[in-house]
Structure formats: structure tokens, C-alpha cells
Design a protein around this motif. Structure first.
Motif, short mmCIF file in Angstrom:
data_model
loop_
_atom_site.label_atom_id
_atom_site.label_comp_id
_atom_site.label_asym_id
_atom_site.label_seq_id
_atom_site.Cartn_x
_atom_site.Cartn_y
_atom_site.Cartn_z
N ASP A 165 -4.67 -0.25 15.18
CA ASP A 165 -4.61 -1.43 14.32
C ASP A 165 -5.35 -1.25 13.00
N MET A 166 -5.27 -0.07 12.39
CA MET A 166 -6.01 0.18 11.16
C MET A 166 -5.52 -0.65 9.99
N THR A 167 -4.33 -1.18 10.06
CA THR A 167 -3.85 -2.02 8.97
C THR A 167 -4.66 -3.32 8.87
N ARG A 168 -5.42 -3.66 9.91
CA ARG A 168 -6.29 -4.85 9.88
C ARG A 168 -7.43 -4.71 8.88
N GLY B 73 7.23 5.10 12.32
CA GLY B 73 6.68 5.27 13.65
C GLY B 73 6.05 4.00 14.19
N THR B 74 5.20 4.21 15.19
CA THR B 74 4.56 3.11 15.91
C THR B 74 3.06 3.29 15.89
N ASP B 75 2.34 2.19 15.65
CA ASP B 75 0.88 2.26 15.71
C ASP B 75 0.44 2.87 17.03
N GLY B 76 -0.57 3.71 16.96
CA GLY B 76 -1.11 4.32 18.17
C GLY B 76 -0.37 5.55 18.64
N CYS B 77 0.64 5.99 17.89
CA CYS B 77 1.44 7.14 18.30
C CYS B 77 1.38 8.24 17.24
N VAL B 78 1.38 9.48 17.70
CA VAL B 78 1.41 10.63 16.80
C VAL B 78 2.65 10.53 15.93
N GLY B 79 2.49 10.86 14.67
CA GLY B 79 3.61 10.87 13.74
C GLY B 79 3.74 9.62 12.90
N ASN B 80 2.99 8.55 13.24
CA ASN B 80 3.14 7.36 12.42
C ASN B 80 2.60 7.63 11.01
N VAL B 81 3.20 6.95 10.05
CA VAL B 81 2.84 7.13 8.65
C VAL B 81 2.43 5.77 8.09
N LYS B 82 1.28 5.75 7.42
CA LYS B 82 0.76 4.52 6.83
C LYS B 82 0.46 4.75 5.36
N LEU B 83 0.57 3.68 4.59
CA LEU B 83 0.24 3.71 3.17
C LEU B 83 -0.92 2.75 2.94
N PHE B 84 -2.02 3.27 2.40
CA PHE B 84 -3.20 2.48 2.10
C PHE B 84 -3.39 2.40 0.59
N LYS B 85 -3.76 1.22 0.13
CA LYS B 85 -4.21 1.02 -1.25
C LYS B 85 -5.62 0.47 -1.14
N PHE B 86 -6.56 1.17 -1.78
CA PHE B 86 -7.96 0.79 -1.64
C PHE B 86 -8.71 1.07 -2.93
N ASN B 87 -9.89 0.51 -3.00
CA ASN B 87 -10.72 0.66 -4.19
C ASN B 87 -11.84 1.64 -3.90
N LEU B 88 -11.81 2.74 -4.60
CA LEU B 88 -12.83 3.78 -4.46
C LEU B 88 -13.71 3.69 -5.71
N GLY B 89 -14.78 2.94 -5.58
CA GLY B 89 -15.60 2.67 -6.77
C GLY B 89 -14.80 1.80 -7.72
N GLU B 90 -14.64 2.27 -8.92
CA GLU B 90 -13.91 1.52 -9.95
C GLU B 90 -12.42 1.86 -9.97
N ARG B 91 -12.03 2.81 -9.16
CA ARG B 91 -10.65 3.30 -9.22
C ARG B 91 -9.82 2.83 -8.03
N ARG B 92 -8.61 2.37 -8.34
CA ARG B 92 -7.66 2.02 -7.29
C ARG B 92 -7.00 3.30 -6.80
N GLN B 93 -6.96 3.47 -5.52
CA GLN B 93 -6.38 4.66 -4.92
C GLN B 93 -5.23 4.29 -4.00
N THR B 94 -4.29 5.21 -3.88
CA THR B 94 -3.25 5.09 -2.86
C THR B 94 -3.31 6.36 -2.03
N MET B 95 -3.05 6.21 -0.74
CA MET B 95 -3.04 7.38 0.13
C MET B 95 -2.04 7.11 1.26
N LYS B 96 -1.06 7.97 1.34
CA LYS B 96 -0.07 7.92 2.41
C LYS B 96 -0.48 8.98 3.43
#
Length: 147
Positions: free
Chosen positions: A27-30, A47-70
Motif C-alpha cells: 500500500d505504498m501509494t498511501r 500489475g498488482t500491489d504486493g506482487c513482483v513486477g508491479n510498476v508505480k509512478l511517484f511524484k515527490f518533493n526532494l528539497g526544493e525540487r519536484r521529482q518523478t520516479m517510475k
């Protein structure tokens, strides 16, 4: 010539390892709801949460910079409570040719390891990402203790 760099850190936790691991695995999207100032969005793309192979896209703030990470979840070891992620896309690909993260949840601590291949010799070590991850672990622990 590309340089392979490994960094790691460990954060102490008071919440139960099973509860902490379960949140990271299933449940990391929480994180967006838990920490809207740090995480702008998190979505399951494949894919499915909790299963190998799932792909998630995160947008987060690293200090002053907006980051994206798939990221793709490459490995799950429930017995040892280990999750291994590989980054597929994001801002960081300008400075790192590859980026892998290993999260190990233990009794009383969470260890985070990062292995990157620098795109060039002037690329910095991923210390900012590691610090962000450790801060997130501490915040998750505090959240789980209160909810």
C-alpha cells in the motif's frame, strides 16, 4: 567511464515490522495521503500491489525540487522482509544510468540500500535520495504508531 556507487542507511522504528513491511509491500501509494507535503502523487500503473513486477509512478518533493520516479518491484522476500525496486524513468535518469533500491524491514529498524550507476564522473552520490528515504521511514513509523 560510469561509476557504480552503493550507499545505505538504517533508521530505527518502534512500530511492528510486520505492519511496516505490509504498508511498503501492499500500500505504498498511501504515502500521498499520509504525507501530502512530501508526496504529490503515487499511482499503480501496472500489475498488482504486493506482487513482483508491479510498476508505480511517484511524484515527490526532494528539497526544493519536484521529482518523478517510475519504479518496478523486482523482488519480494517475505521471510526476510526485503523489497527490491528498480527505477525505470524519472528526473534522476539525467545523472544515473541505473538506480536500484533495497528495503529491509527488521525488528526495530529499516535498512535502505541504494545502488546507482553514475551517468558521468560529475554525477553526485545519491545521498539526497537516501536522506529522503530515511526521513520517510521515520515519518511512516510515527504515522503507524498513531494510527
Amino acid at each position: 567511464m560510469a561509476q557504480l556507487v552503493k550507499v545505505d542507511s538504517e533508521a530505527q522504528i518502534k512500530s511492528t515490522p510486520a505492519k511496516f513491511y505490509n504498508l511498503l509491500k501492499n500500500d505504498m501509494t498511501r504515502l500521498v495521503d499520509m504525507f501530502p507535503g512530501k508526496f504529490e502523487s503515487a499511482q499503480l500503473l501496472e500489475g498488482t500491489d504486493g506482487c513482483v513486477g508491479n510498476v508505480k509512478l511517484f511524484k515527490f518533493n526532494l528539497g526544493e525540487r519536484r521529482q518523478t520516479m517510475k519504479v518496478r518491484l523486482n523482488e519480494i522476500n517475505d521471510e526476510e522482509r526485503i523489497l527490491i525496486y528498480e527505477s525505470l524513468e524519472g528526473n534522476h535518469t539525467k545523472i544515473y544510468s541505473s538506480f536500484k533500491s533495497t528495503i529491509t524491514v527488521r525488528d526495530g529498524s529499516v535498512k535502505i540500500g541504494m545502488e546507482v550507476e553514475k551517468a558521468n564522473d560529475s554525477a553526485p552520490n545519491p545521498d539526497r535520495y537516501l536522506t529522503f528515504a530515511v526521513e520517510t521511514v521515520k515519518a511512516v513509523d510515527a504515522y503507524l504508531l498513531n494510527h
